[in-house]
Design a protein around this motif. Structure first.
Motif, mmCIF file in Angstrom:
data_model
loop_
_atom_site.group_PDB
_atom_site.id
_atom_site.type_symbol
_atom_site.label_atom_id
_atom_site.label_comp_id
_atom_site.label_asym_id
_atom_site.label_seq_id
_atom_site.Cartn_x
_atom_site.Cartn_y
_atom_site.Cartn_z
ATOM 1 N N ALA A 133 -6.244 -8.916 0.722
ATOM 2 C CA ALA A 133 -6.818 -7.586 0.907
ATOM 3 C C ALA A 133 -6.148 -6.855 2.067
ATOM 4 O O ALA A 133 -5.827 -5.663 1.961
ATOM 5 N N ALA A 134 -5.920 -7.570 3.167
ATOM 6 C CA ALA A 134 -5.319 -6.951 4.348
ATOM 7 C C ALA A 134 -3.887 -6.493 4.067
ATOM 8 O O ALA A 134 -3.421 -5.497 4.635
ATOM 9 N N ILE A 147 -11.306 0.295 1.640
ATOM 10 C CA ILE A 147 -10.526 1.310 2.364
ATOM 11 C C ILE A 147 -9.056 1.309 1.953
ATOM 12 O O ILE A 147 -8.267 2.100 2.468
ATOM 13 N N SER A 148 -8.680 0.445 1.009
ATOM 14 C CA SER A 148 -7.278 0.350 0.601
ATOM 15 C C SER A 148 -6.690 1.655 0.060
ATOM 16 O O SER A 148 -5.497 1.908 0.244
ATOM 17 N N PRO A 149 -7.472 2.524 -0.612
ATOM 18 C CA PRO A 149 -6.865 3.779 -1.089
ATOM 19 C C PRO A 149 -6.389 4.705 0.029
ATOM 20 O O PRO A 149 -5.636 5.641 -0.228
ATOM 21 N N PHE A 150 -6.843 4.456 1.255
ATOM 22 C CA PHE A 150 -6.477 5.327 2.366
ATOM 23 C C PHE A 150 -5.317 4.775 3.196
ATOM 24 O O PHE A 150 -5.011 5.303 4.257
ATOM 25 N N ALA A 151 -4.676 3.723 2.700
ATOM 26 C CA ALA A 151 -3.540 3.141 3.408
ATOM 27 C C ALA A 151 -2.356 4.102 3.389
ATOM 28 O O ALA A 151 -2.275 5.018 2.564
ATOM 29 N N SER A 152 -1.422 3.898 4.318
ATOM 30 C CA SER A 152 -0.243 4.756 4.406
ATOM 31 C C SER A 152 0.611 4.634 3.149
ATOM 32 O O SER A 152 0.826 3.542 2.623
ATOM 33 N N ILE A 186 -10.591 4.611 -7.350
ATOM 34 C CA ILE A 186 -11.367 3.591 -8.069
ATOM 35 C C ILE A 186 -10.438 2.544 -8.663
ATOM 36 O O ILE A 186 -10.727 1.346 -8.653
ATOM 37 N N SER A 187 -9.289 2.992 -9.185
ATOM 38 C CA SER A 187 -8.317 2.084 -9.773
ATOM 39 C C SER A 187 -7.767 1.115 -8.729
ATOM 40 O O SER A 187 -7.652 -0.083 -8.975
ATOM 41 N N THR A 188 -7.443 1.648 -7.551
ATOM 42 C CA THR A 188 -6.917 0.808 -6.478
ATOM 43 C C THR A 188 -7.955 -0.196 -6.005
ATOM 44 O O THR A 188 -7.660 -1.380 -5.804
#
Length: 313
Positions: A59-60, A238-243, A283-285
């Motif tokens: 996840a990280a 919070i993964s959709p907000f990654a760079s 949602i997909s991510t």
């Protein structure tokens, strides 16, 4: 457009066949040793924690953080896995993560998977734990400082190995690729150090016994396992907000000019960490991340359980 994590590991085409095979040989031999060593030393508390640690690292790694020059970085996690589980169990955890990323998400090439496991799993775990073990028994502050240094050095070791493999493959000139890879990963390594220290600091404050195999039992670890899974799922959210910036290797490939060597995978299951029928949406991510977390958790847990049962027999 919402962010969907791009492939982060060495794709096929960056390394030639000979270098890829050599990396596979080294990786397979090391994994054989890791299985043998883990089979002899695997503690009862390590089996569920192997699953949780693998899921958290997966996840990280979806969370790319920005560094200078329009480049992003992400956690490798090898040092963290080795410090919390021991070097050999850590190696198996990292192998599970990288294998699932390659097969399920087409993140990294199939032929290059041996190199990815070697660079991101074996070297990071070995370098990270090798330095950290020198301060076992010291104060917690000393251990955390050295863990941060070890995590940073593990990233640099992986970057250097990747550079040498690219050079040996004839993909890039050694005088260009080494300074390019090391300079960008010196910054990325700071994030690795920060996450590693934060995670270990949390464990020291809440369940320091988990870092001591002799004092930790499976019964006493169940609450922490649940907490670890909940933290992992929060990271996925919070993964959709990654760079969306290119990661270190991709940035170097773009700058030096070998990005077009990259070859697509011969099949697609969940490419680019997005469920195909959901499109490129948050949602997909999140759904893809949740699938990956469950698969990686199950694989690492089953590996640990099978080794434990084999030891019992």
């Amino acid at each position: 457009m919402l962010y969907s994590p791009a492939p982060l590991h060495i794709p096929d085409g960056f390394l030639n066949v000979a270098v890829s095979i050599i990396c596979w040989v080294i990786t397979v031999i090391t994994l054989g040793i890791a299985i043998s060593k883990t089979n002899k030393s695997l503690g009862e508390r390590q089996v569920p924690l192997m699953g949780v640690m693998a899921a958290f690292i997966f996840a990280a790694q979806m969370i790319n953080y920005p560094v200078l020059g329009g480049t992003s970085g992400h956690l490798l996690g090898g040092a963290l896995a080795a410090i919390t589980l021991g070097p050999w169990a850590g190696v198996l955890v990292m192998t599970a993560v990288i294998t699932v990323q390659g097969l399920l998400f087409q993140d990294g090439g199939l032929l290059a998977m041996g190199a990815n496991i070697l660079n991101m799993g074996l070297l990071t775990a070995g370098v990270g734990y090798g330095l950290y073990r020198s301060v076992l028994g010291k104060s917690r502050k000393t251990q955390l400082v050295v863990a941060g240094i070890a995590a940073w050095l593990s990233v640099m070791a992986g970057a250097l190995a990747t550079s040498l493999q690219l050079w040996l493959s004839g993909t890039s000139d050694l005088r260009l690729v080494i300074p390019a890879m090391l300079s960008v990963h010196a910054l990325i390594g700071l994030g690795e150090a920060a996450v590693t220290v934060a995670a270990l600091g949390f464990i020291f404050r809440t369940r320091p016994d988990l870092l001591d195999e002799k004092s930790a039992s499976a019964q006493g670890s169940r609450g922490w396992v649940v907490a670890g899974i909940l933290i992992t799922l929060a990271v996925v959210l919070i993964s959709p907000f990654a760079s969306a910036d290119p990661d270190g290797l991709e940035r170097v490939a773009i700058n030096i000019g070998f990005i077009n060597n990259s070859q697509s995978a011969p099949f697609e299951l969940i490419p680019d960490y997005a469920i195909p029928f959901l499109g490129e949406t948050s949602i997909s991510t999140i759904a893809a991340g949740a699938v990956g977390v469950l698969v990686v958790l199950a694989v690492a847990f089953l590996v640990g359980r099978s080794l434990q049962q084999k030891r019992a027999n």
